[in-house]
Motif scaffolding. Structure first.
Motif, PDB file in Angstrom:
ATOM      1  N   GLU B  53       0.648  -1.105  -0.034  1.00 13.05           N
ATOM      2  CA  GLU B  53      -0.009  -0.030   0.007  1.00 13.05           C
ATOM      3  C   GLU B  53       1.061   1.243   0.144  1.00 13.05           C
ATOM      4  O   GLU B  53       0.684   2.260  -0.595  1.00 13.05           O
ATOM      5  N   LEU B  86      -8.050   2.412  -5.986  1.00 14.47           N
ATOM      6  CA  LEU B  86      -8.963   1.352  -5.890  1.00 14.47           C
ATOM      7  C   LEU B  86      -9.127   1.025  -4.573  1.00 14.47           C
ATOM      8  O   LEU B  86     -10.058   0.045  -4.071  1.00 14.47           O
ATOM      9  N   LEU B  87      -8.231   1.360  -3.807  1.00 13.79           N
ATOM     10  CA  LEU B  87      -8.080   0.742  -2.400  1.00 13.79           C
ATOM     11  C   LEU B  87      -9.249   1.406  -1.567  1.00 13.79           C
ATOM     12  O   LEU B  87      -9.680   2.505  -1.790  1.00 13.79           O
ATOM     13  N   ASN B  88      -9.578   0.433  -0.409  1.00 18.17           N
ATOM     14  CA  ASN B  88     -10.527   1.069   0.289  1.00 18.17           C
ATOM     15  C   ASN B  88     -10.407   2.246   0.965  1.00 18.17           C
ATOM     16  O   ASN B  88      -8.915   2.368   1.440  1.00 18.17           O
ATOM     17  N   GLN B  89     -11.105   3.214   1.255  1.00 22.57           N
ATOM     18  CA  GLN B  89     -11.188   4.678   1.526  1.00 22.57           C
ATOM     19  C   GLN B  89      -9.908   5.232   0.857  1.00 22.57           C
ATOM     20  O   GLN B  89      -9.196   6.227   1.687  1.00 22.57           O
ATOM     21  N   ASN B  90      -9.634   5.103  -0.368  1.00 20.13           N
ATOM     22  CA  ASN B  90      -8.495   5.738  -1.373  1.00 20.13           C
ATOM     23  C   ASN B  90      -7.315   6.070  -0.507  1.00 20.13           C
ATOM     24  O   ASN B  90      -6.802   7.165  -0.673  1.00 20.13           O
ATOM     25  N   ILE B  91      -6.806   4.850   0.293  1.00 18.96           N
ATOM     26  CA  ILE B  91      -5.461   5.228   1.076  1.00 18.96           C
ATOM     27  C   ILE B  91      -4.519   5.609   0.135  1.00 18.96           C
ATOM     28  O   ILE B  91      -3.267   6.204   0.293  1.00 18.96           O
ATOM     29  N   THR B  94      -4.694   9.176  -0.322  1.00 21.43           N
ATOM     30  CA  THR B  94      -4.536   9.866   0.831  1.00 21.43           C
ATOM     31  C   THR B  94      -3.119  10.053   1.485  1.00 21.43           C
ATOM     32  O   THR B  94      -2.721  11.208   1.818  1.00 21.43           O
ATOM     33  N   PHE B 108     -13.522   9.143  -6.762  1.00 28.07           N
ATOM     34  CA  PHE B 108     -13.733   7.645  -6.740  1.00 28.07           C
ATOM     35  C   PHE B 108     -14.514   7.072  -7.939  1.00 28.07           C
ATOM     36  O   PHE B 108     -15.772   7.457  -8.059  1.00 28.07           O
ATOM     37  N   ARG B 146      -4.972  -8.704  -3.218  1.00 26.90           N
ATOM     38  CA  ARG B 146      -5.422  -9.176  -1.907  1.00 26.90           C
ATOM     39  C   ARG B 146      -6.690  -8.622  -1.479  1.00 26.90           C
ATOM     40  O   ARG B 146      -7.233  -9.098  -0.694  1.00 26.90           O
ATOM     41  N   GLN B 147      -6.896  -7.443  -1.985  1.00 24.18           N
ATOM     42  CA  GLN B 147      -8.155  -6.741  -1.588  1.00 24.18           C
ATOM     43  C   GLN B 147      -9.506  -7.114  -2.521  1.00 24.18           C
ATOM     44  O   GLN B 147     -10.410  -7.442  -1.663  1.00 24.18           O
ATOM     45  N   PHE B 148      -9.028  -7.391  -3.725  1.00 22.26           N
ATOM     46  CA  PHE B 148     -10.222  -7.836  -4.330  1.00 22.26           C
ATOM     47  C   PHE B 148     -10.544  -9.760  -4.527  1.00 22.26           C
ATOM     48  O   PHE B 148     -11.784  -9.782  -5.008  1.00 22.26           O
ATOM     49  N   MET B 312     -18.057  -2.334  -8.157  1.00 22.61           N
ATOM     50  CA  MET B 312     -18.378  -3.348  -7.350  1.00 22.61           C
ATOM     51  C   MET B 312     -17.571  -3.183  -6.049  1.00 22.61           C
ATOM     52  O   MET B 312     -16.235  -2.822  -6.285  1.00 22.61           O
ATOM     53  N   SER B 313     -17.611  -3.955  -4.954  1.00 22.79           N
ATOM     54  CA  SER B 313     -16.895  -4.165  -3.904  1.00 22.79           C
ATOM     55  C   SER B 313     -16.750  -5.384  -3.354  1.00 22.79           C
ATOM     56  O   SER B 313     -17.748  -6.355  -4.087  1.00 22.79           O
ATOM     57  N   THR B 315     -17.587  -6.939  -0.869  1.00 24.76           N
ATOM     58  CA  THR B 315     -18.787  -7.110  -0.069  1.00 24.76           C
ATOM     59  C   THR B 315     -19.840  -7.282  -1.035  1.00 24.76           C
ATOM     60  O   THR B 315     -20.910  -8.030  -1.009  1.00 24.76           O
TER      61      THR B 315
END
Lengths: 335, 335
Positions: B53, B86-91, B94, B108, B146-148, B312-313, B315
């Motif tokens: 990340e 693409l990362l959760n919460q745009n890290i 940021t 996003f 690893r995220q998706f 999509m996510s 989840t």
């Protein structure tokens, strides 16, 4: 046509107006001090949907549809939607709004998102790029808890500094016409003083609030006393006290006209929310249920709406990163 | 000052210019057909950072810093940053950009994000709200997998329709001055024809590409033959063939001037990427490494850059939801 004002503030000479607005919330929000001011309260946390995520999407649809109706418009008349939420890949917004057939620009500013969507919408409207525009955001206690913290069934203890994610959505329609006007906006810079406690996000966000509010006041040559209300996003009890302190070090004294949306949404004594409310839907619903109606009735004439966001993810926190904060300032006037 | 053009397209009369641009990539991108065109290739997937990340954040910093330098500017001269990933919460954005001290509006649009950041930056610049602005996005194979999908160590088999997430970042600086100009933009509407296969995102995104490209051409009264190049985002082999079919049903025939960034970045035969490249960094780096240089040299004069995103996510997919797509069109001209 937008004009630069000072270092970073953007002035919107045409005064984009909030043509319609609406707030919807869940059971706990309905039982809070502002419960009677919401457009709708849903006692079922699922809103009749199969999942909490779908329920959060439904909250956004409800809030936006009501705001559009109150603006005397049809959804298809919107030229652009600015929407965002806390869920991974912004799914509350994407799935919630996918059937509306309106161009969509997903925004991410964590709990500051309502300020961000309104600021960008105001620039698009003022410049003539797209009008009217919708700006909407949401949060849901159950989707946020399981994504950021623990499964609800685990029943984890909450620390005194923790805040309670609002199950709520707020939406505004921004366009040319009558209503509360967006006069100036100041977009936040990321601030990170090294707070790593995910249960103390008020402290992590306070430096961002102090930075953007301070910049806005300097850029515009105004002082806190020029405003009837200055409302930060969801700093809660801990963060809002810190924000006061940090601004005072800049020589800026916040008076009794300063409050925080996270302190208004719930009754902290009675509702077991610890340091206050949080989530994108917190400041968005307090704005649309409580602040904008008072402005329309003339009780408040000049307001600084300053939602704050904590920009971490569970991944960054697990990796030992600190929590960056951001805050956007939207100046609202009723003439 | 931006003008509405047709139903949804925005015309930017001042012609915001791309003052600087840069693309950086990983080892596999360096070994692809465009390898020699990148500003920098990092053979270490971690870029010397502790986590993937952080490496993705470093990619964004590298691309943006290089674009700013090539524009002859200093970072602090930027008035606004539009960034997303693409990362959760745009890290990636940021954390990557937090030390720059520039106001940040997180965007996003999944893999369409480069088009989105450029469209919004162009409106801000054209209207005078903020200039110059930075627009940047990234993706990283290891953070995305690893995220998706699966932990890399699991070594899961990839289906023939799957695409390979690019380890890359592209950045542009948009302002008033000389360079390739952004003449018109058309923001996407969410399209969802019910595709649920997370390993066939090209098919999920194709309807969005056909929708926005079709709307843009109708709004502007142009035909595909008016452009030297029409490049969709990362539809890959499956999605780009579908996009051709769907546009042909609208009476629009894409010729040899049509390609897809996901087909350009890698050598599909030699590099085992199945249907092609994907990720926010795919279209962003192809634009900045391959398309913009050709425009500056006069080999391409009119280009439609049409990055596509699957919204999509994990989840939403686990909950059985289909995959909504979106596509933004940015018209680039060199005069």
């Amino acid at each position: 046509m937008p004009k630069r004002c000072g270092l970073h503030t953007i002035r919107l000479p045409s005064g984009p107006a909030i043509l319609g607005y609406a707030a919807v919330g869940g059971k706990k929000e309905g039982e809070g001090p502002l419960g009677g001011q919401f457009d709708a309260i849903f006692r079922d946390a699922r809103l009749g949907q199969e999942t909490w995520e779908q329920a959060e999407s439904a909250l956004q649809r409800e809030a936006l549809s009501r705001a559009v109706t109150k603006a005397g418009l049809e959804t298809e008349e919107l030229q652009m939607l600015f929407a965002g939420d806390l869920l991974n890949q912004n799914i509350a917004s994407t799935y919630g709004l996918r059937e509306m057939g309106v161009p969509l620009l997903g925004q991410f500013g964590a709990c500051s998102t309502m300020g961000q969507t309104m600021a960008v919408a105001a620039v698009f409207v003022d410049s003539g790029a797209a009008a009217p525009c919708g700006a909407v955001t949401s949060s849901h206690f159950c989707t946020a808890e399981r994504q950021f913290r623990f499964p609800l069934e685990y029943g984890g203890q909450r620390t005194p500094t923790s805040q309670w994610t609002a199950t709520a959505s707020g939406a505004v329609v921004v366009g040319q016409g009558k209503g509360v006007r967006i006069r100036r906006v100041c977009v936040g810079r990321v601030q990170d003083l090294g707070v790593t406690d995910m249960n103390n996000m008020g402290a992590a966000m306070a430096p961002a609030a102090a930075d953007t509010i301070g910049r806005f006041l300097r850029d515009t040559g105004t002082v806190p006393g020029d405003y009837d209300l200055i409302a930060t996003g969801d700093l809660g009890a801990v963060g809002s006290a810190l924000c006061r302190q940090m601004l005072s070090r800049q020589g800026i004294t916040l008076g009794d006209n300063y409050t925080d949306c996270g302190l208004l949404l719930f009754d902290r004594q009675r509702q077991d929310v610890h340091a206050g409310g949080s989530g994108c839907g917190c400041s968005a619903s307090v704005l649309c249920a409580h602040i904008l109606p008072q402005m329309e009735q003339g009780q408040l004439k000049r307001v600084l709406f300053c939602p704050t966001g904590a920009l971490m993810s569970p991944t960054s926190s697990q990796q030992g990163e600190s929590i960056p904060g951001i805050c956007h300032v939207v100046e609202l006037v009723m003439e």
